[in-house]
Design a protein around this motif. Structure first.
Motif, PDB file in Angstrom:
ATOM      1  N   ARG B 144       0.830  -1.214   0.000  1.00 12.79           N
ATOM      2  CA  ARG B 144       0.000   0.000   0.000  1.00 12.79           C
ATOM      3  C   ARG B 144       0.863   1.262   0.000  1.00 12.79           C
ATOM      4  O   ARG B 144       1.865   1.369   0.719  1.00 12.79           O
ATOM      5  CB  ARG B 144      -0.996   0.025   1.155  1.00 12.79           C
ATOM      6  N   GLN B 148       5.043   3.899   5.261  1.00 15.20           N
ATOM      7  CA  GLN B 148       6.412   4.398   5.337  1.00 15.20           C
ATOM      8  C   GLN B 148       7.315   3.302   5.885  1.00 15.20           C
ATOM      9  O   GLN B 148       6.949   2.622   6.838  1.00 15.20           O
ATOM     10  CB  GLN B 148       6.474   5.621   6.249  1.00 15.20           C
ATOM     11  N   PHE B 149       8.495   3.191   5.327  1.00 12.21           N
ATOM     12  CA  PHE B 149       9.358   2.080   5.746  1.00 12.21           C
ATOM     13  C   PHE B 149       9.760   2.215   7.213  1.00 12.21           C
ATOM     14  O   PHE B 149       9.924   1.218   7.925  1.00 12.21           O
ATOM     15  CB  PHE B 149      10.585   1.967   4.829  1.00 12.21           C
ATOM     16  N   GLN B 150       9.894   3.452   7.723  1.00 19.50           N
ATOM     17  CA  GLN B 150      10.222   3.621   9.143  1.00 19.50           C
ATOM     18  C   GLN B 150       9.169   2.965  10.037  1.00 19.50           C
ATOM     19  O   GLN B 150       9.499   2.361  11.054  1.00 19.50           O
ATOM     20  CB  GLN B 150      10.319   5.100   9.513  1.00 19.50           C
ATOM     21  N   ASP B 151       7.925   3.084   9.605  1.00 18.47           N
ATOM     22  CA  ASP B 151       6.848   2.509  10.414  1.00 18.47           C
ATOM     23  C   ASP B 151       6.930   0.987  10.457  1.00 18.47           C
ATOM     24  O   ASP B 151       6.741   0.383  11.515  1.00 18.47           O
ATOM     25  CB  ASP B 151       5.489   2.960   9.876  1.00 18.47           C
ATOM     26  N   ARG B 199      -0.217  -8.156   6.885  1.00 22.43           N
ATOM     27  CA  ARG B 199      -1.501  -7.544   6.556  1.00 22.43           C
ATOM     28  C   ARG B 199      -1.379  -6.034   6.437  1.00 22.43           C
ATOM     29  O   ARG B 199      -2.087  -5.403   5.653  1.00 22.43           O
ATOM     30  CB  ARG B 199      -2.512  -7.880   7.658  1.00 22.43           C
ATOM     31  N   SER B 200      -0.507  -5.456   7.230  1.00 17.15           N
ATOM     32  CA  SER B 200      -0.375  -3.995   7.199  1.00 17.15           C
ATOM     33  C   SER B 200       0.258  -3.510   5.895  1.00 17.15           C
ATOM     34  O   SER B 200       0.255  -2.322   5.602  1.00 17.15           O
ATOM     35  CB  SER B 200       0.458  -3.507   8.393  1.00 17.15           C
ATOM     36  N   GLU B 202      -0.641  -4.828   2.840  1.00 19.88           N
ATOM     37  CA  GLU B 202      -1.613  -4.997   1.761  1.00 19.88           C
ATOM     38  C   GLU B 202      -2.196  -3.659   1.277  1.00 19.88           C
ATOM     39  O   GLU B 202      -2.563  -2.825   2.101  1.00 19.88           O
ATOM     40  CB  GLU B 202      -2.789  -5.875   2.227  1.00 19.88           C
ATOM     41  N   PRO B 203      -2.257  -3.488  -0.004  1.00 17.08           N
ATOM     42  CA  PRO B 203      -2.809  -2.234  -0.559  1.00 17.08           C
ATOM     43  C   PRO B 203      -4.291  -2.114  -0.218  1.00 17.08           C
ATOM     44  O   PRO B 203      -4.943  -3.119   0.012  1.00 17.08           O
ATOM     45  CB  PRO B 203      -2.614  -2.374  -2.065  1.00 17.08           C
TER      46      PRO B 203
END
Lengths: 203, 203
Positions: B144, B148-151, B199-200, B202-203
DNA sequence: AGTTTTGTTAACCAAATGGTTAAACTTAAT
DNA sequence: ATTAAGTTTAACCATTTGGTTAACAAAACT
């Protein structure tokens, strides 16, 4: 600070020093200096370092589970409860982001201390209610059947607390140390956390 | 312990004591006792408490980012990288669940220490590669766009580390203290964490 | 075998630290 | 004004703690 009475000045200074340095690292002299009073006054008001520490530890231990208890006590849906939990807890943590690190560190140094925070048992009761509510919404097909309520709680607490207590590490690893406004990043993450958590509920 | 040479005996004892009690709470005498040697030998081998501590802190600081660095270095998909990270990091943490608490606590006491762990800068570089890979898979519609990659990194680290460092609190709050096998719960959570994280994406 | 180097110990030292004391100061009641 | 109670301070004390020293033991070297 100077408009407080002596006892409150001591407590406020003790909060700062204990949370920043822990029981072992805290110096009575530092607390006295920060409170702007003589060291002997600490003992006059609180007898010993251990007793002063206990006051602060219990207070912060309570605070650590307070929002959880409060929010689970409402009659909202699981999704509403979790969203509210994330918002309220974030507000509190913005004031004192290292408080959970303090409580958890001290518990690990001496787990028996934990049992002296009765609010944790109270919280336990409240959480049983949440567990029931989750079961109910599972039956209604609103929440995926495999989800355990312990996992949701640990997930929310982890996602909220860990980035704050590991701030220095994360800033160094993930951001541009000089440019990033980590407070802003943490605020932005509120919605991210809600998103991740709510998505993890979907059947 | 007794089949190690003196230097290794000291280091092993120092690991245990420093991780359990922190720099401030650790006593040179405790380390000597645990190593089964005279206290003066600690200074013979490592000069000072601070230098002995530094050895352990650097070692553990490295270990904290090692798996991340290693796994990001591969040419796998983002999903594969994350799943692997969760498995490898879990294995390591099962051995020493409080190590991250130690490192993070000490960094908070003295953030300058952090800069003395060069592996963190190395890790920084590796993570840029991951950020690119994530951007790529966003373009391909596999991830999705808002993520953000940091997250993702903070999420994985949080979900893995925080339940372990807060074990006592969570056992008391969420489980039946006497009956639960928390080690088993943590193992079970591996799959849960993978589920939540994947799951986080997924678009 | 004798000598130097390395490893190990008990005893000791100085500084730091939590805690105490006795005197001084402040406030409010009599 | 005097007294009594509570508050505050500087000086002091005992213990803990990191660190040192000097003598001793064990290898390693000649």
């Amino acid at each position: 600070m100077s408009d407080l009475n002596t006892e409150e000045k001591i407590l406020e200074a003790a909060r700062e020093v204990f949370i920043a340095k822990g029981l072992d690292g805290a110096r009575m002299q530092d607390i006295a200096d920060k409170a702007g009073i003589n060291k002997a006054l600490l003992h006059y008001y609180f007898r010993s370092k251990e007793m002063l520490f206990q006051k602060i530890f219990l207070e912060k231990g309570r605070e650590l589970v307070q929002v959880l208890e409060q929010v689970v006590g409402t009659n909202l849906s699981v999704r509403e409860i979790l969203a509210m939990l994330i918002d309220l807890e974030s507000d509190k943590l913005d004031q004192e982001p290292l408080m959970p690190l303090f409580v958890i560190s001290e518990i690990n140094r001496n787990p028996a201390k934990l049992l002296q925070v009765p609010e944790i048992q109270a919280c336990r009761q409240c959480l049983k209610k949440l567990a029931l509510q989750i079961d109910l919404e599972k039956e209604q097909g609103k929440i995926r059947k495999e989800l355990q309520f312990q996992d949701v709680i640990m997930d929310v607490m982890s996602l909220m607390h860990f980035p704050r207590i590991g701030k220095n590490l994360f800033v160094e690893m993930l951001y541009d140390r000089d440019k990033v406004d980590f407070a802003k990043e943490v605020t932005r993450r509120r919605e991210h956390i809600k998103f991740v958590i709510l998505r993890s509920l979907e059947p």
